[in-house]
Design an enzyme around this catalytic site. Structure first.
Site, PDB file in Angstrom:
ATOM      1  N   THR A   7       0.864  -0.995  -0.044  1.00  0.00           N
ATOM      2  CA  THR A   7       0.175   0.079   0.010  1.00  0.00           C
ATOM      3  C   THR A   7       0.647   1.207  -0.020  1.00  0.00           C
ATOM      4  OG1 THR A   7      -1.532  -1.197   1.326  1.00  0.00           O
ATOM      5  CG2 THR A   7      -1.728   1.182   1.425  1.00  0.00           C
ATOM      6  N   ASP A  42      -3.620   4.685  -2.182  1.00  0.00           N
ATOM      7  CA  ASP A  42      -3.706   4.033  -3.625  1.00  0.00           C
ATOM      8  C   ASP A  42      -5.056   3.117  -3.592  1.00  0.00           C
ATOM      9  OD1 ASP A  42      -2.255   1.068  -3.405  1.00  0.00           O
ATOM     10  OD2 ASP A  42      -2.120   2.147  -2.019  1.00  0.00           O
ATOM     11  N   ARG A  63      -4.783  -0.686  -4.542  1.00  0.00           N
ATOM     12  CA  ARG A  63      -4.737  -1.759  -5.291  1.00  0.00           C
ATOM     13  C   ARG A  63      -4.564  -2.786  -3.724  1.00  0.00           C
ATOM     14  NH1 ARG A  63       0.686  -3.103  -8.438  1.00  0.00           N
ATOM     15  NH2 ARG A  63      -0.532  -2.285 -10.203  1.00  0.00           N
ATOM     16  N   LYS A  79      -9.225   2.393   0.744  1.00  0.00           N
ATOM     17  CA  LYS A  79      -8.573   2.300   1.861  1.00  0.00           C
ATOM     18  C   LYS A  79      -8.534   3.376   2.697  1.00  0.00           C
ATOM     19  CE  LYS A  79      -4.870  -0.180  -0.525  1.00  0.00           C
ATOM     20  NZ  LYS A  79      -3.776  -0.462  -1.164  1.00  0.00           N
ATOM     21  N   GLY A 121      -1.470  -2.683   5.522  1.00  0.00           N
ATOM     22  CA  GLY A 121      -1.307  -3.975   6.384  1.00  0.00           C
ATOM     23  C   GLY A 121      -2.239  -4.952   5.857  1.00  0.00           C
ATOM     24  N   SER A 168       4.088  -0.326   2.124  1.00  0.00           N
ATOM     25  CA  SER A 168       5.295  -0.533   1.399  1.00  0.00           C
ATOM     26  C   SER A 168       5.752   0.533   0.331  1.00  0.00           C
ATOM     27  CB  SER A 168       5.074  -1.797   0.436  1.00  0.00           C
ATOM     28  OG  SER A 168       3.998  -1.473  -0.275  1.00  0.00           O
ATOM     29  N   ASP A 207       6.390   1.198  -6.450  1.00  0.00           N
ATOM     30  CA  ASP A 207       6.327   0.272  -5.545  1.00  0.00           C
ATOM     31  C   ASP A 207       5.384  -0.785  -6.440  1.00  0.00           C
ATOM     32  OD1 ASP A 207       4.660  -0.352  -2.620  1.00  0.00           O
ATOM     33  OD2 ASP A 207       6.502  -1.458  -3.132  1.00  0.00           O
ATOM     34  N   SER A 254       1.834  -1.244  -4.919  1.00  0.00           N
ATOM     35  CA  SER A 254       0.826  -0.138  -4.596  1.00  0.00           C
ATOM     36  C   SER A 254       0.650   0.092  -6.222  1.00  0.00           C
ATOM     37  CB  SER A 254       1.262   1.040  -4.096  1.00  0.00           C
ATOM     38  OG  SER A 254       1.938   1.120  -3.094  1.00  0.00           O
TER      39      SER A 254
END
Lengths: 246, 277
Positions: free
Chosen positions: B44, B60, B62, B76, B90, B172, B209, B212
């Site tokens: 994330t 984001d 995903r 999220k 998480g 992340s 990343d 994400s």
């Protein structure tokens, strides 16, 4: 379950009488007068004042340790009227509740929430047969971050309410009628006027010419630094001002 | 009873009874050469910023399950109260349920006090719950809102530690997003500048990343006003297929055609009624 007055226990524990009364709770109210003291509290425009008698019956007593004004948090104080032992127990519980609230919710407990909590606890005693109600009346004075000066009172029945001015103790009714006349005339008192009205109310109702050592005054103002109990010299200043006015 | 310590009913929590047994089993598995399955982590990028009039939260969209994208457009940014929102990184279930539990408790608190709930209260409730579970609830949160004391922004870690800061990132993709913040954050930014900064930070996480991706969601909270912008920008639109796998009739030449009719006789017909009483 006992069958009320036919078993005659409704006067002994907190269960209903056939008329729908809780005798134990009513006796608790009478117990408040056992102490023989009266307290008065008034909310001004930017301050709240609580005044109570200081009776030191025994010459051997250390007058410094006799008090009915307690600090609950930085911004909340209370004046206890009634049985001293019950009062001290309730104050400890109120301090615990306030600290627990700060821990759980991250901000200072508002005055009305603390009063509601103490009232809810008192209400439980009116239902539990194993515990008696406490014979004391708590008057909370405090400063709310959002709503300003607050004055709340809770009693052994578990009832609580916010007040503009209130009294508790032996001369409660006389003090309340005196305050009603004053409140009708003017509602937003300054700090000086609030203290003088509270002291003169007690003096009139009890017909006592007070000396500084016979009074306890607790104040909280929007300007000041939390709940403060005035010293004898400070009380004297107000008594002098009051006598000069008359 | 006016005792100092009030009797609290036992609160829930994980039972650690099997820890010794699990450690033994892990040892046994290692002896044979295999290993126990590891927990899945999700990627994330979430971030938050305090600007002149309030806070802006960004995320984001995903949700990953290992190396596979499980949800291309998940939400999220969770609602805690009308003036407080929370981004979660998480384990998806942990962030969702934790924020719902605290949202419910905070609503009860607000009804009891009759006041608008404070961000500090949500922070306390979240951190005390996460600490109680000793980090086993994998929820890293960015909590932001506006209350009577102004705008506030907190970051909350799975073990229960919190930081109160003017700008935070988690997940992340947090390093990519933090790089953008560290470069361009200024105190008391205007709303449009702040929205652009948050968008850029999330975009940095999305494009740099693997965990994400997809779209950018924003939530702008000011005193008395809430803007839940979902999506703020569709950074990764699914492409339109330019080719087609359907072939017209006649593409393959037909050499011969044989039709065999199957004549079936109806021998017996019976209707069984269903007992719907």
């Amino acid at each position: 379950m006992s069958r009320g007055s036919s078993a005659g226990f409704d006067r002994h524990i907190t269960i209903f009488s056939p008329e729908g009364r809780l005798y134990q709770v009513e006796y608790a109210f009478k117990a408040i007068n056992q102490g023989g003291l009266t307290s008065v509290a008034i909310r001004g425009k930017d301050c709240v004042v609580a005044v109570t008698q200081k009776k030191v019956p025994d010459k051997l007593l250390d007058a410094k340790t006799v008090t009915h004004l307690y600090k609950i948090t930085e911004n909340i104080g209370c004046v206890m009227t009634g049985m001293t032992a019950d009062s001290r127990s309730q104050v400890q519980r109120a301090r615990y509740e306030a600290a627990n609230w700060m821990y759980k919710y991250g901000y200072e407990i508002p005055v009305d929430m603390l009063c509601k909590r103490m009232a809810d606890i008192s209400q439980v005693y009116t239902q539990n047969a194993e515990m008696r109600p406490l014979g004391c009346c708590m008057i909370f004075v405090g400063l709310d971050e959002e709503l300003g000066p607050q004055l709340y009172k809770c009693d052994p029945a578990g009832y609580y309410c916010g007040f503009k001015a209130t009294a508790a103790g032996v001369k409660q009714t006389e003090a309340t009628s005196y305050l009603e006349k004053k409140v009708k005339k003017k509602l937003d008192w300054t700090y000086q006027q609030t203290i003088e009205t509270a002291i003169s109310c007690l003096a009139t109702v009890l017909s006592i010419d007070f000396k500084p050592s016979e009074l306890e005054v607790g104040i909280i103002t929007t300007k000041g630094s939390g709940f403060k109990i005035l010293s004898e010299t400070e009380i004297d200043v107000h008594l002098v001002a009051l006598s000069e006015r008359e | 009873m006016a005792t100092l310590i009030v009797n609290q009913p036992p609160v829930g929590g994980f039972s650690f009874d099997h820890c010794k047994r699990n450690a033994y089993l892990l040892g046994e598995a290692n002896k044979v050469g295999s290993s126990l399955p590891t927990a899945r982590k999700t990627g994330t990028t979430i971030c938050g910023i305090v600007f002149k009039d309030g806070v802006i939260l960004g995320a984001d969209t995903r949700a990953t399950e290992g190396m596979v994208v499980a949800d291309k457009n998940c939400s999220k940014i969770h609602h805690i109260s009308s003036n407080i929102y929370c981004c979660g990184a998480g384990t998806a279930a942990d962030t969702e349920m934790t924020t719902q539990i605290i949202s419910s408790n905070l609503e009860l608190h607000a009804l009891s006090t009759g006041r608008v709930p404070r961000v500090a209260t949500a922070n306390r409730m979240l951190k005390q719950m996460l600490f109680r579970y000793q980090g086993h609830i994998g929820a890293a949160l960015v909590l932001g809102g506006v209350d009577c004391n102004g705008p506030h922004l907190y970051s909350i870690y799975p073990h229960g530690s919190t930081d109160k800061l003017p700008y935070v990132t988690m997940g992340s993709g947090s390093l990519a997003a933090m790089a953008v913040f560290e470069d361009r954050y200024k105190p008391d930014m205007e709303e449009e500048d702040a929205k652009r900064l948050v968008r850029d930070a999330i975009a940095a996480g999305i494009f740099n990343d693997l965990g994400s991706g997809s779209n950018i969601d924003l939530c702008v909270i000011t005193k008395g006003n809430l803007d839940y912008i979902r999506p703020h920008e569709e950074a990764n639109k699914k492409g339109v297929r330019t080719g087609d796998y359907k072939y017209k009739r006649g593409t393959t030449g037909v050499l011969s055609k044989v039709v065999t009719p199957l004549n079936l006789e109806v021998v017996e017909e019976s209707v069984l009624t269903m007992d719907t009483s």
